[in-house]
Design an enzyme around this catalytic site. Structure first.
Site, mmCIF file in Angstrom:
data_model
loop_
_atom_site.group_PDB
_atom_site.id
_atom_site.type_symbol
_atom_site.label_atom_id
_atom_site.label_comp_id
_atom_site.label_asym_id
_atom_site.label_seq_id
_atom_site.Cartn_x
_atom_site.Cartn_y
_atom_site.Cartn_z
ATOM 1 C CG LEU A 222 -30.407 64.186 26.794
ATOM 2 C CD1 LEU A 222 -30.028 63.113 25.779
ATOM 3 C CD2 LEU A 222 -31.053 63.552 28.023
ATOM 4 C CG HIS B 140 -29.357 63.457 31.146
ATOM 5 N ND1 HIS B 140 -29.471 64.827 31.067
ATOM 6 C CD2 HIS B 140 -30.414 63.031 31.875
ATOM 7 C CE1 HIS B 140 -30.561 65.209 31.719
ATOM 8 N NE2 HIS B 140 -31.148 64.156 32.219
ATOM 9 N NE ARG C 189 -37.673 71.883 37.212
ATOM 10 C CZ ARG C 189 -38.021 70.605 37.393
ATOM 11 N NH1 ARG C 189 -37.150 69.751 37.888
ATOM 12 N NH2 ARG C 189 -39.233 70.181 37.071
#
Ligand code: PAF
Length: 287
Positions: free
Chosen positions: A34, A38, A190
């Site tokens: 997260l 988020h 990522r």
């Protein structure tokens, strides 16, 4: 306190109790690791719903055979701390066998036709069927009043909205703006794969999107030419562009000469890491 549950019966029990108390339920589906993006979803969910549950599940069904399922970052202890701090009420952390008890091969799938084969769907065959299937399952399991998604995955949000409409699912959706690092790079789980050079190269993604958006706002309407220009800019920054498309955001189809509400969608590789981003843009009306 963020309650952690990892089985479907425990989830149903917990949420039935909240519903019995008359509470509205907000769901934030995630794959974990997260970040601030988020957190913005959880914060918005907390403002709109009485009880907020975040799911953390790295969904194997949405990864292709040569993609990064195995190395996708799994950081549950840190994620739990983030959710505690954001005052999230519960976190659902099922194992793969809990959500796919009959295995992946035999799993019934949800497929939004055509649109799920464009853009990211073209480079990642089956990806959006995997996304829609798991999201539909999460909706069925938790029956939220509202579900929250980030708009960085613009195509994903569009397809989920279409699925909800087509299947007449009884919930509403909220899409939240992309949160960016100071460099403009969109927050993504990522990004952690990027080394310093790649992180620098990756800033060209948002810069290129903004540049093309500016040209459109200034009246440029040769979309194929703009797409070529953008691909060239991404490559010149050292990235390997996957696609760059000027899209009509009312239909998610390639923009045509009458399209005014646009979204620029792109994906590019920095090293072996595939990054996506988008910006919305209004084309000026010609008199
Ligand atoms: O956007 C994501 O993190 C995932 O695609 C989602 C919506 C949680 C489904 O696995």
């Amino acid at each position: 306190m963020t309650v952690q549950i990892d089985t479907l019966p425990a989830l149903r029990l917990l949420l039935a109790e909240q519903r019995r108390q008359g509470k509205s339920i907000g769901l934030v589906p995630t794959m974990g690791n997260l970040h601030a993006g988020h957190v913005s979803l959880v914060t918005c969910a907390k403002a709109q719903c009485d009880f907020v549950i975040t799911s953390i599940f790295v969904n194997p069904l949405q990864f292709g055979p040569n993609e990064d399922y195995a190395r996708y970052p799994r950081t549950l202890p840190a994620d739990k701390t983030v959710l505690e701090t954001a005052d999230c009420d519960a976190v659902f952390t099922p194992a793969v066998a809990e959500l796919y008890p009959a295995g992946l091969e035999q799993q019934t799938r949800i497929s939004v036709p055509h649109l799920s084969t464009l853009y990211c769907g073209k480079s990642r065959p089956g990806h959006f069927d995997g996304v829609c299937t798991i999201v539909c399952k999460l909706f069925n399991m938790s029956q939220p009043d509202v579900a929250f998604f980030g708009l960085k995955d613009f195509q994903q949000f569009f397809l989920i909205s279409r699925m909800v409409a087509d299947l007449q699912l009884p919930l509403s959706l909220v899409g939240m703006p992309t949160i960016r690092e100071a460099s403009g790079l969109a927050m993504s789980s990522r990004n952690g794969f990027l080394n310093a050079d790649q992180r620098e190269q990756a800033t060209a993604i948002f810069a290129t999107l903004q540049h093309i958006a500016r040209l459109i706002r200034n009246g440029e309407r040769d979309f194929p030419q703009l797409e070529r220009l953008a691909l060239g800019q991404l490559a010149a920054a050292g990235l390997r562009p996957d696609y760059f498309h000027v899209v009509d955001r009312t239909s998610l189809l390639p923009a045509h000469s009458q399209s005014l509400e646009l979204v620029l969608l792109t994906a590019a590789y920095a090293g072996s890491t595939r990054l996506i981003d988008n910006v919305t843009v209004e084309a000026p009306v010609h008199g």
